[in-house]
Design a protein around this motif. Structure first.
Motif, PDB file in Angstrom:
ATOM      1  N   VAL A  93      24.797   3.258   9.196  1.00 57.42           N
ATOM      2  CA  VAL A  93      24.387   2.290   9.903  1.00 57.42           C
ATOM      3  C   VAL A  93      22.839   1.664   9.731  1.00 57.42           C
ATOM      4  O   VAL A  93      22.520   0.777   9.918  1.00 57.42           O
ATOM      5  CB  VAL A  93      24.210   3.095  11.468  1.00 57.42           C
ATOM      6  CG1 VAL A  93      23.566   2.214  12.574  1.00 57.42           C
ATOM      7  CG2 VAL A  93      25.873   3.450  11.665  1.00 57.42           C
ATOM      8  N   SER A  94      22.028   2.764   9.095  1.00 54.37           N
ATOM      9  CA  SER A  94      20.656   2.317   8.997  1.00 54.37           C
ATOM     10  C   SER A  94      20.225   1.950   7.482  1.00 54.37           C
ATOM     11  O   SER A  94      19.222   1.782   6.896  1.00 54.37           O
ATOM     12  CB  SER A  94      19.737   3.563   9.395  1.00 54.37           C
ATOM     13  OG  SER A  94      19.979   4.802   8.595  1.00 54.37           O
ATOM     14  N   ASP A 105      14.533   5.301  10.187  1.00 58.26           N
ATOM     15  CA  ASP A 105      14.446   4.543  11.350  1.00 58.26           C
ATOM     16  C   ASP A 105      14.857   5.481  12.749  1.00 58.26           C
ATOM     17  O   ASP A 105      15.239   4.897  13.776  1.00 58.26           O
ATOM     18  CB  ASP A 105      15.503   3.391  11.230  1.00 58.26           C
ATOM     19  CG  ASP A 105      16.627   3.689  10.588  1.00 58.26           C
ATOM     20  OD1 ASP A 105      16.950   5.159  10.497  1.00 58.26           O
ATOM     21  OD2 ASP A 105      17.433   2.868   9.969  1.00 58.26           O
ATOM     22  N   ASP A 106      14.619   6.843  12.597  1.00 57.54           N
ATOM     23  CA  ASP A 106      14.787   7.363  13.739  1.00 57.54           C
ATOM     24  C   ASP A 106      16.218   7.819  14.451  1.00 57.54           C
ATOM     25  O   ASP A 106      16.370   7.242  15.719  1.00 57.54           O
ATOM     26  CB  ASP A 106      13.645   7.333  14.760  1.00 57.54           C
ATOM     27  CG  ASP A 106      13.603   8.177  16.016  1.00 57.54           C
ATOM     28  OD1 ASP A 106      13.943   9.433  15.684  1.00 57.54           O
ATOM     29  OD2 ASP A 106      13.292   7.981  17.122  1.00 57.54           O
ATOM     30  N   ARG A 107      17.368   7.648  13.467  1.00 60.13           N
ATOM     31  CA  ARG A 107      18.614   7.508  14.156  1.00 60.13           C
ATOM     32  C   ARG A 107      19.317   8.876  13.637  1.00 60.13           C
ATOM     33  O   ARG A 107      19.031   9.329  12.453  1.00 60.13           O
ATOM     34  CB  ARG A 107      19.335   6.313  13.551  1.00 60.13           C
ATOM     35  CG  ARG A 107      18.684   5.083  14.288  1.00 60.13           C
ATOM     36  CD  ARG A 107      19.731   3.757  13.575  1.00 60.13           C
ATOM     37  NE  ARG A 107      19.093   2.614  14.198  1.00 60.13           N
ATOM     38  CZ  ARG A 107      19.985   1.327  14.279  1.00 60.13           C
ATOM     39  NH1 ARG A 107      21.228   1.615  14.052  1.00 60.13           N
ATOM     40  NH2 ARG A 107      19.468   0.139  14.436  1.00 60.13           N
ATOM     41  N   TYR A 108      20.031   9.123  14.487  1.00 59.40           N
ATOM     42  CA  TYR A 108      21.324  10.369  14.043  1.00 59.40           C
ATOM     43  C   TYR A 108      22.502   9.470  13.870  1.00 59.40           C
ATOM     44  O   TYR A 108      22.911   8.271  14.291  1.00 59.40           O
ATOM     45  CB  TYR A 108      21.259  11.210  15.386  1.00 59.40           C
ATOM     46  CG  TYR A 108      20.279  12.279  15.742  1.00 59.40           C
ATOM     47  CD1 TYR A 108      20.128  13.296  15.290  1.00 59.40           C
ATOM     48  CD2 TYR A 108      19.273  11.734  16.717  1.00 59.40           C
ATOM     49  CE1 TYR A 108      18.943  14.055  15.420  1.00 59.40           C
ATOM     50  CE2 TYR A 108      17.904  12.328  16.845  1.00 59.40           C
ATOM     51  CZ  TYR A 108      17.909  13.712  16.270  1.00 59.40           C
ATOM     52  OH  TYR A 108      16.991  14.601  16.468  1.00 59.40           O
ATOM     53  N   PRO A 120      10.804   1.650   9.108  1.00 59.07           N
ATOM     54  CA  PRO A 120      10.517   0.915  10.235  1.00 59.07           C
ATOM     55  C   PRO A 120      10.076   1.998  11.487  1.00 59.07           C
ATOM     56  O   PRO A 120       9.561   1.362  12.601  1.00 59.07           O
ATOM     57  CB  PRO A 120      12.286   0.618  10.627  1.00 59.07           C
ATOM     58  CG  PRO A 120      12.852   0.421   9.313  1.00 59.07           C
ATOM     59  CD  PRO A 120      11.844   1.731   8.416  1.00 59.07           C
ATOM     60  N   ALA A 121      10.602   3.292  11.439  1.00 56.72           N
ATOM     61  CA  ALA A 121      10.055   4.239  12.376  1.00 56.72           C
ATOM     62  C   ALA A 121       8.524   4.517  12.222  1.00 56.72           C
ATOM     63  O   ALA A 121       8.359   5.279  11.390  1.00 56.72           O
ATOM     64  CB  ALA A 121      11.025   5.448  12.423  1.00 56.72           C
ATOM     65  N   ALA A 122       7.852   3.906  13.111  1.00 56.87           N
ATOM     66  CA  ALA A 122       6.104   4.091  13.210  1.00 56.87           C
ATOM     67  C   ALA A 122       5.896   5.393  13.156  1.00 56.87           C
ATOM     68  O   ALA A 122       4.948   5.791  12.317  1.00 56.87           O
ATOM     69  CB  ALA A 122       5.707   3.313  14.168  1.00 56.87           C
TER      70      ALA A 122
END
Length: 215
Positions: A147-148, A94-97, A166-168
Motif C-alpha cells: 500500500v505504501s 508513512d506511519d501505516r499498518y 512522508p511521516a514527519a
C-alpha cells in the motif's frame, strides 16, 4: 594491570584502528561530524554486484523473510520453505499498518546505489553481499507495505538531500539511522548530504547512537 589513562583518550567516534565487531557510542551530532566528507563519485552502480536475498544461516528463510518476521507487529505464520502468511506489520516511512507479508518490499535504508557511490564500489563481492543482507543491525533493512510502496519507489536511490519519509514524526529517527548505517559500513557522506542531515538533526534530540562496525 591498569592501563594508563592515555590508552582511553581516542574519541568514541574515531574509527581508526578499530576492527569489525567493535562498537562505538556517541551523540548523533558528533557521529555525523566524524563521517568523512567526500564528493560522491558516480560509479556505474550495478544491482547484480550486491547479491541478495540470501539464506545466510541456512534455516530455509532468506533475508527478506527474516526481516518480515523480525519487524512484524503480529508474527506471521511460517509454512514449508519459509512461506509466510497472516500477521501484521508496520511501515514507518508513512506511519501505516498492513496485513500479512504478501506484496511487501524490503528497503535498504542506505540504498545500494548510494552505498556504491559512497565507498562500496571498492569493496569485495563478499562485503557487498554482507551489506545487502545486513541482519546484524535492525536499522539497515525496513519492510514497506504494498500500500505504501510508493514511498519506497519515490525514495529510489536518493539520500536525505532530496528525500525524507512522508511521516514527519519518523524523520529524526531516519536521519539518525542513516548516520549509524554509514558509520557501521565506514561509508562517506557528500557535502550536500551532510548539510541536509545536519539541518534535519537541528530539530532532533542529540541522542546517543551505538554502532557495531561491520567492516
Amino acid at each position: 594491570m591498569l592501563l594508563p589513562a592515555t590508552a582511553h583518550a581516542a574519541p568514541a567516534t574515531d574509527l581508526t584502528g578499530r576492527i569489525p565487531g567493535q562498537s562505538v557510542t556517541t551523540p548523533v551530532r558528533d557521529a555525523l561530524a566524524r563521517l568523512p566528507v567526500v564528493d560522491e563519485e558516480r560509479t556505474g552502480y550495478e544491482r547484480s554486484k550486491f547479491k541478495h536475498w540470501i539464506d545466510a544461516d541456512k534455516d530455509g528463510c532468506n533475508t527478506r523473510a527474516e526481516v518480515l518476521k523480525e519487524e512484524a507487529v503480529i508474527a506471521p505464520e511460517q509454512g514449508p520453505r519459509c512461506t509466510l502468511s497472516g500477521g501484521e506489520g508496520y511501515s514507518p516511512y508513512d506511519d501505516r499498518y498492513f496485513d500479512g507479508p504478501r506484496g511487501l518490499y524490503i528497503d535498504h535504508l542506505v540504498p545500494l546505489a548510494e552505498a556504491c557511490d559512497s565507498g562500496a564500489s571498492a569493496w569485495s563481492p563478499a562485503e557487498r553481499e554482507a551489506h545487502a543482507n545486513d541482519l546484524g543491525d535492525d536499522r539497515a533493512l525496513i519492510a514497506v507495505s504494498a500500500v505504501s510502496a510508493a514511498s519506497n519507489r519515490s525514495k529510489a536511490a536518493r539520500d536525505p538531500t532530496t528525500w525524507l519519509p512522508p511521516a514527519a514524526g519518523y524523520r529524526c529517527q531516519y536521519v539518525t539511522d542513516w548516520i549509524a548505517d554509514k558509520i557501521r559500513w565506514r561509508l562517506s557522506i557528500e557535502p550536500a548530504e551532510e548539510a541536509a542531515v545536519s539541518e534535519n538533526l537541528s530539530r532532533c534530540p542529540n541522542v546517543p547512537v551505538t554502532v557495531t562496525l561491520a567492516r
